[in-house]
Motif scaffolding. Sequence first.
Motif, PDB file in Angstrom:
ATOM      1  N   ARG A 165       0.841  -1.191   0.000  1.00  0.00           N
ATOM      2  CA  ARG A 165       0.000   0.000   0.000  1.00  0.00           C
ATOM      3  C   ARG A 165       0.877   1.241   0.000  1.00  0.00           C
ATOM      4  O   ARG A 165       0.606   2.205  -0.734  1.00  0.00           O
ATOM      5  CB  ARG A 165      -0.929   0.011   1.208  1.00  0.00           C
ATOM      6  CG  ARG A 165      -1.765   1.287   1.317  1.00  0.00           C
ATOM      7  CD  ARG A 165      -2.749   1.234   2.464  1.00  0.00           C
ATOM      8  NE  ARG A 165      -3.746   0.197   2.253  1.00  0.00           N
ATOM      9  CZ  ARG A 165      -4.737  -0.064   3.093  1.00  0.00           C
ATOM     10  NH1 ARG A 165      -4.854   0.656   4.209  1.00  0.00           N
ATOM     11  NH2 ARG A 165      -5.603  -1.014   2.840  1.00  0.00           N
ATOM     12  N   THR A 168       2.491   1.506  -3.597  1.00  0.00           N
ATOM     13  CA  THR A 168       1.607   1.951  -4.676  1.00  0.00           C
ATOM     14  C   THR A 168       1.135   3.386  -4.469  1.00  0.00           C
ATOM     15  O   THR A 168       0.946   4.125  -5.442  1.00  0.00           O
ATOM     16  CB  THR A 168       0.392   1.014  -4.838  1.00  0.00           C
ATOM     17  OG1 THR A 168      -0.316   0.900  -3.593  1.00  0.00           O
ATOM     18  CG2 THR A 168       0.819  -0.373  -5.288  1.00  0.00           C
ATOM     19  N   ARG A 169       0.960   3.791  -3.232  1.00  0.00           N
ATOM     20  CA  ARG A 169       0.610   5.192  -2.986  1.00  0.00           C
ATOM     21  C   ARG A 169       1.708   6.110  -3.504  1.00  0.00           C
ATOM     22  O   ARG A 169       1.436   7.135  -4.149  1.00  0.00           O
ATOM     23  CB  ARG A 169       0.386   5.434  -1.493  1.00  0.00           C
ATOM     24  CG  ARG A 169      -0.965   4.963  -0.959  1.00  0.00           C
ATOM     25  CD  ARG A 169      -1.131   5.365   0.502  1.00  0.00           C
ATOM     26  NE  ARG A 169      -2.440   4.999   1.030  1.00  0.00           N
ATOM     27  CZ  ARG A 169      -2.908   5.360   2.220  1.00  0.00           C
ATOM     28  NH1 ARG A 169      -2.144   6.134   3.005  1.00  0.00           N
ATOM     29  NH2 ARG A 169      -4.097   4.988   2.633  1.00  0.00           N
ATOM     30  N   GLN A 195      -7.108   6.610   5.831  1.00  0.00           N
ATOM     31  CA  GLN A 195      -7.757   5.855   4.767  1.00  0.00           C
ATOM     32  C   GLN A 195      -7.685   6.556   3.415  1.00  0.00           C
ATOM     33  O   GLN A 195      -7.309   5.967   2.415  1.00  0.00           O
ATOM     34  CB  GLN A 195      -9.215   5.580   5.121  1.00  0.00           C
ATOM     35  CG  GLN A 195      -9.910   4.635   4.142  1.00  0.00           C
ATOM     36  CD  GLN A 195     -11.289   4.243   4.623  1.00  0.00           C
ATOM     37  OE1 GLN A 195     -11.914   4.942   5.416  1.00  0.00           O
ATOM     38  NE2 GLN A 195     -11.778   3.110   4.150  1.00  0.00           N
ATOM     39  N   HIS A 196      -8.078   7.823   3.349  1.00  0.00           N
ATOM     40  CA  HIS A 196      -8.007   8.598   2.119  1.00  0.00           C
ATOM     41  C   HIS A 196      -7.250   9.891   2.416  1.00  0.00           C
ATOM     42  O   HIS A 196      -7.835  10.978   2.432  1.00  0.00           O
ATOM     43  CB  HIS A 196      -9.408   8.931   1.579  1.00  0.00           C
ATOM     44  CG  HIS A 196     -10.203   7.745   1.159  1.00  0.00           C
ATOM     45  ND1 HIS A 196      -9.642   6.656   0.538  1.00  0.00           N
ATOM     46  CD2 HIS A 196     -11.534   7.485   1.253  1.00  0.00           C
ATOM     47  CE1 HIS A 196     -10.592   5.768   0.271  1.00  0.00           C
ATOM     48  NE2 HIS A 196     -11.740   6.248   0.711  1.00  0.00           N
ATOM     49  N   ASP A 210      -7.079   3.998  -1.959  1.00  0.00           N
ATOM     50  CA  ASP A 210      -6.658   2.603  -2.056  1.00  0.00           C
ATOM     51  C   ASP A 210      -7.807   1.788  -2.630  1.00  0.00           C
ATOM     52  O   ASP A 210      -8.940   1.876  -2.157  1.00  0.00           O
ATOM     53  CB  ASP A 210      -6.264   2.062  -0.677  1.00  0.00           C
ATOM     54  CG  ASP A 210      -5.161   2.896  -0.036  1.00  0.00           C
ATOM     55  OD1 ASP A 210      -4.181   3.213  -0.733  1.00  0.00           O
ATOM     56  OD2 ASP A 210      -5.290   3.229   1.152  1.00  0.00           O
ATOM     57  N   SER A 219      -2.186  -4.940  -4.995  1.00  0.00           N
ATOM     58  CA  SER A 219      -2.348  -3.662  -4.319  1.00  0.00           C
ATOM     59  C   SER A 219      -2.480  -2.588  -5.387  1.00  0.00           C
ATOM     60  O   SER A 219      -1.754  -2.600  -6.382  1.00  0.00           O
ATOM     61  CB  SER A 219      -1.133  -3.371  -3.428  1.00  0.00           C
ATOM     62  OG  SER A 219      -1.270  -2.132  -2.766  1.00  0.00           O
ATOM     63  N   CYS A 220      -3.420  -1.665  -5.189  1.00  0.00           N
ATOM     64  CA  CYS A 220      -3.659  -0.618  -6.189  1.00  0.00           C
ATOM     65  C   CYS A 220      -4.001   0.686  -5.476  1.00  0.00           C
ATOM     66  O   CYS A 220      -4.779   0.687  -4.525  1.00  0.00           O
ATOM     67  CB  CYS A 220      -4.790  -1.029  -7.126  1.00  0.00           C
ATOM     68  SG  CYS A 220      -5.158   0.170  -8.444  1.00  0.00           S
ATOM     69  N   SER A 221      -3.408   1.771  -5.947  1.00  0.00           N
ATOM     70  CA  SER A 221      -3.685   3.089  -5.374  1.00  0.00           C
ATOM     71  C   SER A 221      -3.818   4.124  -6.480  1.00  0.00           C
ATOM     72  O   SER A 221      -3.201   4.008  -7.539  1.00  0.00           O
ATOM     73  CB  SER A 221      -2.565   3.517  -4.417  1.00  0.00           C
ATOM     74  OG  SER A 221      -2.468   2.650  -3.314  1.00  0.00           O
TER      75      SER A 221
END
Length: 255
Positions: A165, A168-169, A195-196, A210, A219-221
């Motif tokens: 996480r 990817t962020r 969270q955001h 996320d 994992s994707c952001s």
Amino acid sequence: MPVSFSVFDAQHWLLAVKEQWQRCCEPGKVMLVLLPLEYPFPMDQALTAEEKTRGARFRFLRDRRAFALGRWVVRTILGVDQPPIPFLLQDGGKPYLSGYPTFNVSHSGGLVAVALARNAPLGVDIELMRRGSQMTDLMLLVCHPMERLHIESRSPKERAAMFYRCWTRKEAILKATGEGLRDDLSSLDVKLEQQHPWITSEPLPLKLLDIEVGWEGYSCSLAVDPGITSLDIHSPFQLRQLECFDQTSSSQYVI
């Protein structure tokens, strides 16, 4: 991930996504399209002559296919696929189409992610999570001290997912800003405890989202303009909407 999807159904589905984009994608919305590499598409018609030359340099077929699939999806949704209009490149190498909405593409493992928005900035990153002892070494290179504390506070089972996480962020931020690469990733704190989160340390303020992609092990952001209020997620097997509230509020999926 074996996928059974006819060429007719594949083309019909993507045209429906294109219509959805034209009807509903307002300035406050982002669309994310998630496709497996097995998704049938006219690979020989997806690229310009220059892109075919570039694509042929990829060592593995999956990378050549992901390269072509991402461009085909962008061009089809934006209506610039017949013939394919060449992408232009920003100084940092980020592709764009002059006069058209913002887009960004990422692929890893067996999935391709394509994000589109009416307003910039926009960046997406997807990664197939690989577990191994090298994660500890990468944490020292990639993670801010506050991020390392957050990851290390989680159970052993959760640490890999939390590290990805973080990864990817950061990649989504670099793609949104057009940097692509940064020497000192550990200087950037992506606020894993939120969270955001909003990131205000960059040249442009960004909101991070996320994404649960629906395939295990990924994992994707997304890094988006803070004014974004909702995200439509499309794949051939699901349609979801994420309401993008601020970091003090909860979030929900509408399936």
